[in-house]
Design a protein around this motif. Sequence first.
Motif, PDB file in Angstrom:
ATOM      1  N   VAL A 244      53.693  29.049 -16.607  1.00 59.36           N
ATOM      2  CA  VAL A 244      54.309  29.246 -15.294  1.00 59.36           C
ATOM      3  C   VAL A 244      53.499  30.282 -14.515  1.00 59.36           C
ATOM      4  N   LEU A 245      53.170  29.955 -13.293  1.00 61.24           N
ATOM      5  CA  LEU A 245      52.297  30.759 -12.453  1.00 61.24           C
ATOM      6  C   LEU A 245      53.064  31.223 -11.223  1.00 61.24           C
ATOM      7  N   THR A 246      52.881  32.490 -10.833  1.00 57.86           N
ATOM      8  CA  THR A 246      53.504  33.023  -9.628  1.00 57.86           C
ATOM      9  C   THR A 246      52.416  33.331  -8.605  1.00 57.86           C
ATOM     10  N   ILE A 247      52.594  32.833  -7.388  1.00 58.14           N
ATOM     11  CA  ILE A 247      51.625  33.065  -6.317  1.00 58.14           C
ATOM     12  C   ILE A 247      52.328  33.747  -5.149  1.00 58.14           C
ATOM     13  N   HIS A 248      51.819  34.917  -4.767  1.00 60.61           N
ATOM     14  CA  HIS A 248      52.305  35.630  -3.583  1.00 60.61           C
ATOM     15  C   HIS A 248      51.347  35.322  -2.434  1.00 60.61           C
ATOM     16  N   GLN A 249      51.881  34.807  -1.364  1.00 56.26           N
ATOM     17  CA  GLN A 249      51.052  34.448  -0.207  1.00 56.26           C
ATOM     18  C   GLN A 249      51.770  34.903   1.054  1.00 56.26           C
ATOM     19  N   GLY A 250      51.044  35.080   2.125  1.00 57.24           N
ATOM     20  CA  GLY A 250      51.641  35.437   3.404  1.00 57.24           C
ATOM     21  C   GLY A 250      51.943  36.911   3.580  1.00 57.24           C
ATOM     22  N   VAL A 251      51.751  37.710   2.523  1.00 60.63           N
ATOM     23  CA  VAL A 251      52.095  39.138   2.577  1.00 60.63           C
ATOM     24  C   VAL A 251      51.271  39.847   3.647  1.00 60.63           C
ATOM     25  N   ASP A 252      49.973  39.566   3.672  1.00 59.46           N
ATOM     26  CA  ASP A 252      49.076  40.283   4.585  1.00 59.46           C
ATOM     27  C   ASP A 252      49.245  39.864   6.036  1.00 59.46           C
ATOM     28  N   MET A 253      49.958  38.781   6.290  1.00 62.68           N
ATOM     29  CA  MET A 253      50.203  38.350   7.663  1.00 62.68           C
ATOM     30  C   MET A 253      51.659  38.545   8.058  1.00 62.68           C
ATOM     31  N   GLY A 254      52.418  39.269   7.220  1.00 62.93           N
ATOM     32  CA  GLY A 254      53.783  39.615   7.566  1.00 62.93           C
ATOM     33  C   GLY A 254      54.813  38.532   7.354  1.00 62.93           C
ATOM     34  N   ARG A 255      54.455  37.478   6.596  1.00 65.75           N
ATOM     35  CA  ARG A 255      55.403  36.416   6.268  1.00 65.75           C
ATOM     36  C   ARG A 255      55.359  36.182   4.759  1.00 65.75           C
ATOM     37  N   PRO A 256      55.899  37.101   3.963  1.00 70.26           N
ATOM     38  CA  PRO A 256      55.790  36.983   2.510  1.00 70.26           C
ATOM     39  C   PRO A 256      56.407  35.693   1.978  1.00 70.26           C
ATOM     40  N   SER A 257      55.684  35.088   1.061  1.00 62.95           N
ATOM     41  CA  SER A 257      56.097  33.816   0.464  1.00 62.95           C
ATOM     42  C   SER A 257      55.931  33.892  -1.041  1.00 62.95           C
ATOM     43  N   LEU A 258      56.782  33.151  -1.754  1.00 59.82           N
ATOM     44  CA  LEU A 258      56.734  33.122  -3.210  1.00 59.82           C
ATOM     45  C   LEU A 258      56.692  31.681  -3.676  1.00 59.82           C
ATOM     46  N   LEU A 259      55.604  31.325  -4.368  1.00 63.17           N
ATOM     47  CA  LEU A 259      55.427  29.978  -4.901  1.00 63.17           C
ATOM     48  C   LEU A 259      55.386  30.056  -6.424  1.00 63.17           C
TER      49      LEU A 259
END
Length: 280
Positions: A244-259
């Motif tokens: 199982v892999l966790t990816i944090h995206q959007g943090v640096d553009m102010g829209r944090p996302s969790l995949l």
Amino acid sequence: MNEVLRYTAFTTTPTGGNPAGVVLDARELSDAEMLAIAAELGYSETAFLHPTDERQYRIQYFSSLAEVAFCGHATIAASVALGERIGPGTVNLATQAGPVPVEIAADPAGEITATLTSPPASTRPASEEEEVRPVLAALGWSADDLDPAYPAHVANAGNDHLVLAAASRGRLADLDYDFEALGKIMADLGWTTVHLFWPESPTVFHARDPFPPGGVVEDPATGAAAAAFTGYLRTLGRLEDGAVLTIHQGVDMGRPSLLTCSTIPGDSRVKVSGTAVPIQ
């Protein structure tokens, strides 16, 4: 009929995640009309569903500029919207990239999670001269800005993404690229995004996805790229079956996302999970 819904995917708050338009019954819409709706919304993608049978749909995805074969975050958004209306269970989506089953589940509080199974994942080494160097120039990066532990690849799980590992979290955070130059390279090579990432641990990653082909500078959450990236890691031998892999995206553009992604034993496809919420 043809109501345009607005959801943001891979988040539990309207201010996070990646916004997507959703039309749950687009059977009366032409491709030109769907493109016009997507362009008016201005999101990176809008999903248009064409019901064909009970819990069976043909689905099309349009960016502001063109139709795309597969889009993960719009799939999650559309599936959560469906789940709110038809309840938990499996829905089967027919995409241009192949069949995509989606499992829709609700927790005791009623929060809905959608888990898509991607088209088959594959990957190949990227060409240093023809692919990597031009992209580094457009990014304003040098070869020293890359982590040699993760070789550059072009990965696919429905569409192509160049995968590049940043040497540090700071390098990933400092993204200011030449939009026109990178967009031309990606258009010429048929890539959907450039998937830039930094490994926090063997199973936790931070990612950013420049997306000029969609008419946006950056995607806050990219399910298709996450699936392709997971397949890439498995091919490199860095993930075991069922990992199982966790990816944090959007943090640096102010829209944090969790995949959340997972491999499937004996199967080249990848599962990608996330939530979505309506945008008022």
